[in-house]
Design a protein around this motif. Sequence first.
Motif, PDB file in Angstrom:
ATOM      1  N   PHE A   5     -17.088  22.690  39.383  1.00 65.38           N
ATOM      2  CA  PHE A   5     -18.485  22.738  39.797  1.00 65.38           C
ATOM      3  C   PHE A   5     -18.912  24.152  40.178  1.00 65.38           C
ATOM      4  O   PHE A   5     -20.075  24.503  40.069  1.00 65.38           O
ATOM      5  N   PHE A   6     -17.937  24.988  40.636  1.00 62.58           N
ATOM      6  CA  PHE A   6     -18.312  26.338  41.042  1.00 62.58           C
ATOM      7  C   PHE A   6     -18.549  27.206  39.811  1.00 62.58           C
ATOM      8  O   PHE A   6     -17.730  27.223  38.891  1.00 62.58           O
ATOM      9  N   PRO A  48     -32.215  25.464  41.506  1.00 61.84           N
ATOM     10  CA  PRO A  48     -31.493  24.513  40.642  1.00 61.84           C
ATOM     11  C   PRO A  48     -32.007  24.519  39.213  1.00 61.84           C
ATOM     12  O   PRO A  48     -31.218  24.374  38.279  1.00 61.84           O
ATOM     13  N   PRO A  90     -27.104  20.905  39.355  1.00 64.72           N
ATOM     14  CA  PRO A  90     -27.150  22.180  40.086  1.00 64.72           C
ATOM     15  C   PRO A  90     -27.444  22.000  41.583  1.00 64.72           C
ATOM     16  O   PRO A  90     -26.921  22.761  42.400  1.00 64.72           O
ATOM     17  N   LEU A  91     -28.243  20.993  41.943  1.00 66.35           N
ATOM     18  CA  LEU A  91     -28.552  20.773  43.352  1.00 66.35           C
ATOM     19  C   LEU A  91     -27.273  20.437  44.118  1.00 66.35           C
ATOM     20  O   LEU A  91     -27.059  20.895  45.244  1.00 66.35           O
ATOM     21  N   TYR A  92     -26.424  19.660  43.465  1.00 67.43           N
ATOM     22  CA  TYR A  92     -25.148  19.312  44.085  1.00 67.43           C
ATOM     23  C   TYR A  92     -24.318  20.569  44.339  1.00 67.43           C
ATOM     24  O   TYR A  92     -23.717  20.719  45.407  1.00 67.43           O
ATOM     25  N   SER A  93     -24.331  21.490  43.382  1.00 68.40           N
ATOM     26  CA  SER A  93     -23.512  22.702  43.570  1.00 68.40           C
ATOM     27  C   SER A  93     -24.097  23.564  44.686  1.00 68.40           C
ATOM     28  O   SER A  93     -23.356  24.190  45.451  1.00 68.40           O
ATOM     29  N   ILE A  94     -25.428  23.583  44.813  1.00 70.87           N
ATOM     30  CA  ILE A  94     -26.040  24.374  45.886  1.00 70.87           C
ATOM     31  C   ILE A  94     -25.688  23.770  47.243  1.00 70.87           C
ATOM     32  O   ILE A  94     -25.301  24.465  48.184  1.00 70.87           O
ATOM     33  N   ILE A  95     -25.796  22.451  47.337  1.00 73.36           N
ATOM     34  CA  ILE A  95     -25.467  21.766  48.584  1.00 73.36           C
ATOM     35  C   ILE A  95     -24.002  22.017  48.956  1.00 73.36           C
ATOM     36  O   ILE A  95     -23.676  22.279  50.117  1.00 73.36           O
ATOM     37  N   SER A  96     -23.114  21.981  47.960  1.00 68.80           N
ATOM     38  CA  SER A  96     -21.697  22.243  48.240  1.00 68.80           C
ATOM     39  C   SER A  96     -21.489  23.667  48.721  1.00 68.80           C
ATOM     40  O   SER A  96     -20.749  23.911  49.671  1.00 68.80           O
ATOM     41  N   PHE A 150     -20.859  13.209  37.740  1.00 66.74           N
ATOM     42  CA  PHE A 150     -20.171  12.958  39.006  1.00 66.74           C
ATOM     43  C   PHE A 150     -19.145  11.838  38.960  1.00 66.74           C
ATOM     44  O   PHE A 150     -18.062  11.962  39.500  1.00 66.74           O
ATOM     45  N   ILE A 204     -34.891  27.194  47.310  1.00 67.87           N
ATOM     46  CA  ILE A 204     -33.455  26.905  47.303  1.00 67.87           C
ATOM     47  C   ILE A 204     -33.159  25.573  46.632  1.00 67.87           C
ATOM     48  O   ILE A 204     -32.217  25.451  45.868  1.00 67.87           O
ATOM     49  N   PHE A 205     -33.979  24.566  46.899  1.00 69.28           N
ATOM     50  CA  PHE A 205     -33.600  23.217  46.471  1.00 69.28           C
ATOM     51  C   PHE A 205     -34.334  22.719  45.227  1.00 69.28           C
ATOM     52  O   PHE A 205     -34.029  21.638  44.742  1.00 69.28           O
ATOM     53  N   TYR A 244     -25.448  25.981  33.905  1.00 69.23           N
ATOM     54  CA  TYR A 244     -24.485  24.890  33.766  1.00 69.23           C
ATOM     55  C   TYR A 244     -24.404  24.396  32.333  1.00 69.23           C
ATOM     56  O   TYR A 244     -23.328  24.157  31.805  1.00 69.23           O
ATOM     57  N   MET A 251     -22.991  21.665  52.805  1.00 69.74           N
ATOM     58  CA  MET A 251     -23.678  20.459  53.261  1.00 69.74           C
ATOM     59  C   MET A 251     -23.265  19.215  52.493  1.00 69.74           C
ATOM     60  O   MET A 251     -23.886  18.159  52.628  1.00 69.74           O
ATOM     61  N   ILE A 259     -37.543  26.376  51.231  1.00 67.11           N
ATOM     62  CA  ILE A 259     -36.895  25.113  50.857  1.00 67.11           C
ATOM     63  C   ILE A 259     -37.146  24.806  49.381  1.00 67.11           C
ATOM     64  O   ILE A 259     -36.233  24.425  48.642  1.00 67.11           O
ATOM     65  N   LEU A 300     -23.542  25.549  50.240  1.00 66.64           N
ATOM     66  CA  LEU A 300     -24.061  25.709  51.594  1.00 66.64           C
ATOM     67  C   LEU A 300     -23.263  24.906  52.611  1.00 66.64           C
ATOM     68  O   LEU A 300     -23.604  24.868  53.789  1.00 66.64           O
ATOM     69  N   LEU A 340     -32.388  17.990  53.830  1.00 64.87           N
ATOM     70  CA  LEU A 340     -33.102  19.224  53.502  1.00 64.87           C
ATOM     71  C   LEU A 340     -33.758  19.269  52.120  1.00 64.87           C
ATOM     72  O   LEU A 340     -34.905  19.684  52.004  1.00 64.87           O
ATOM     73  N   PRO A 341     -33.070  18.838  51.034  1.00 67.64           N
ATOM     74  CA  PRO A 341     -33.736  18.954  49.726  1.00 67.64           C
ATOM     75  C   PRO A 341     -34.994  18.094  49.605  1.00 67.64           C
ATOM     76  O   PRO A 341     -35.794  18.312  48.696  1.00 67.64           O
ATOM     77  N   ILE A 380     -30.259  27.413  37.632  1.00 70.93           N
ATOM     78  CA  ILE A 380     -28.809  27.193  37.571  1.00 70.93           C
ATOM     79  C   ILE A 380     -28.481  26.120  36.537  1.00 70.93           C
ATOM     80  O   ILE A 380     -27.441  26.157  35.880  1.00 70.93           O
ATOM     81  N   ASN A 381     -29.397  25.159  36.364  1.00 71.94           N
ATOM     82  CA  ASN A 381     -29.176  24.084  35.400  1.00 71.94           C
ATOM     83  C   ASN A 381     -28.917  24.655  34.012  1.00 71.94           C
ATOM     84  O   ASN A 381     -28.058  24.180  33.275  1.00 71.94           O
TER      85      ASN A 381
END
Lengths: 350, 339
Positions: free
Chosen positions: B75-76, B60, A201-207, B298, B55-56, B67, A211, B52, A209, A220-221, B63-64
């Motif tokens: 990925f979207f 997640p 999920p972190l990857y999807s958030i970064i995408s 990935f 969001i980070f 997913y 970044m 921060i 945004l 940032l993370p 959202i995990n």
Amino acid sequence: MGAAARFILRRKGGKGWHWTDIVTWVWLIGGLIIMFGPAMWLAFSSFKTPAALNEFPPSILPYVTSQATVQGYDKPLQLFEAKMPDGTTKVLAEVRRIGLVAQMVDPTTPGEIIKVNMNDRTPVRSVSFATENYTEPFTQFDFLRYLWNSVFVTVVATLITLIVNSMAAFALSKYEFTGRNLAMFVILATLMVPLSVIMVPLYSIISTLGMFNSLWGVILPTVATPTGVFILRQYMLTIPDELIDAARMDKASEWQIYWRIVLPLTAPALAVLAIFSVVWRWNDFLWPLIVLSRRELYTLQVGLSIYSGELNVQWHFILAMTVVTMIPVVLVFIFLQRFITTGIAGTGLK
Amino acid sequence: MTSTTTSSHLGALLMAPVNALMRVVDIPLRGLQKSTGIGGMAAFFLAPNMLIFGIFVLLPLFINIVYSTTGGTAFFLSERSFVGTEQYQRLFTCTNYLDPMSCQEDAFWTAVGNTFWFVVLQVALMILVSLVTALILNRDLIGRSFWRAVFFFPVLLSPVVVGLIWKWILQRQGLLNFILYEIGNVTPYTWLTDRNWTFIATIGVSIWAHMGLYTLILLAGLQAIPKDLYEAAEMDGTKPARVFWRITLPLLAPNLLVVVVLALIKAVQIFDEVYVLTGGGPGTSTLYLTQYIYETGFASALRNPGLAAAASILMGLVLVVLTLMQLGLGRKNENKGKR
């Protein structure tokens, strides 16, 4: 001699040697070799030419076979010490090898070919440091770029970490407000959430945004470290509230209190966090590996792992660049190790 | 004397623009303070960090779950379709739970099995080595801080560097073969192509890299044990072994437990150094959980973010249990200290 040995082996309080003393010193000396030996071996190897790296048994110091240009031959020839039939030894240059016999010439008299048995000659070798292992990756490959990316990520992430974490620690240590315990709990709870659990999920958030493939996506993370808030808050709790009250009387704004009073007094804890942060960010690997897919954006760690995973590993470059990657951490170790060890022993955190 | 004054001049010179900037920043912040009051400023100071975090880290986490309950390779989130517990079912579909090869997701169960044995062996051995080292460092030593630093050195090295150092040593023409050749004339061996040796290598290398940290924590625990206990034992003529079992170990037990849990948490997540050292191979002999998640999400051609998310949630649950144990132990220690 005996007196000197007795002096060296003398124990405190005049006690004799016990078997545990022997175990202790075997363990310590063994530890010294095992802990430093591998890194030293890597550093020594990094100065060897590719040919020397493929030798077995390897030598510790980087040797190269001496060469000489001989009149009448285009390429420089390798020099050997050959045993002559009359028992003398002579330095000869090898022209070519046919089976077990080498055709050699005397560099001083290039005209005549001397045939020497393979077993009767040894190469003339001298110590030589292959510094091109260090210069070539910087000039011909992207390693200068990787070095810059690593430095950028480390410095910027550390600065943001210090500011953001110290602000949060200030709020959590010097103000009473509803939800303070909740905020503390949330921060401590995130200690439980390592990257490996949230990388998808972190990857999807970064995408989302925008970044992905950006150094900011790496930075940032990582900047809101719970450990950092925790260390700084513990330290700020020891700053007396009277100081802050006195400043408020003098019409200082809250921002001035934070910047001019609390931060300077927190300097020791900030220094510890800064050292930790530099080491963490410099060493980060998995997250940059996910975020950065364009070669020119790699950090040193990612670049090293990609190049070392190739089918034909160019070990002479990899070893040299590993040494370069090690340098900042070794400097931290030499000069700041004391801060880190006391920091860990005090908090139990790393 | 002069050098310190010059450096403080230099410091002042460097700080001048920063201080000027802070003075400018102060003007709007005073305005903010006037409208929100002092209490409101607390929220202001807390905001960047919480933003921060939110969001980070927190976002997640939620959202995990989304997913792990959706399918497809996209990925979207908008391009993913809801599949319920299908991903979890896929992970748990096995005809024989003791044989990873009989499972639908055999790589997952191989990774789970590998990680399990890795964690058990690595933590047990590492705690043993760290404890012995801490006990030795706790003795009346000449240059104790030097020796402490020696064992701590690899902890600071990056995992990539650690992986490369040992990959180089375990090469065919590497140091290990050289030493064996010198001692016993053993023919050079390619250690990193042997399934059993790579597994042992990952355990050994990770112990080498991390034992310094645990040694340090245990040493701090040993030094906190009151000296008079040992003096009393010495006066009574107690044997050293008895002193160890009756004084040292019981008083070190709380530290030891914390260290064990900390080591467990780190060992479950093992990735970096192993990825560089063996790449998970040969075959799947050193494929551990984090690498499975990374490759499923990935790296592989058949990437499946949903499956990776499901696996990472399962791993997260294990870590939550371990962390709660750690926090619980910490609290118990604190209470003990108060009494």
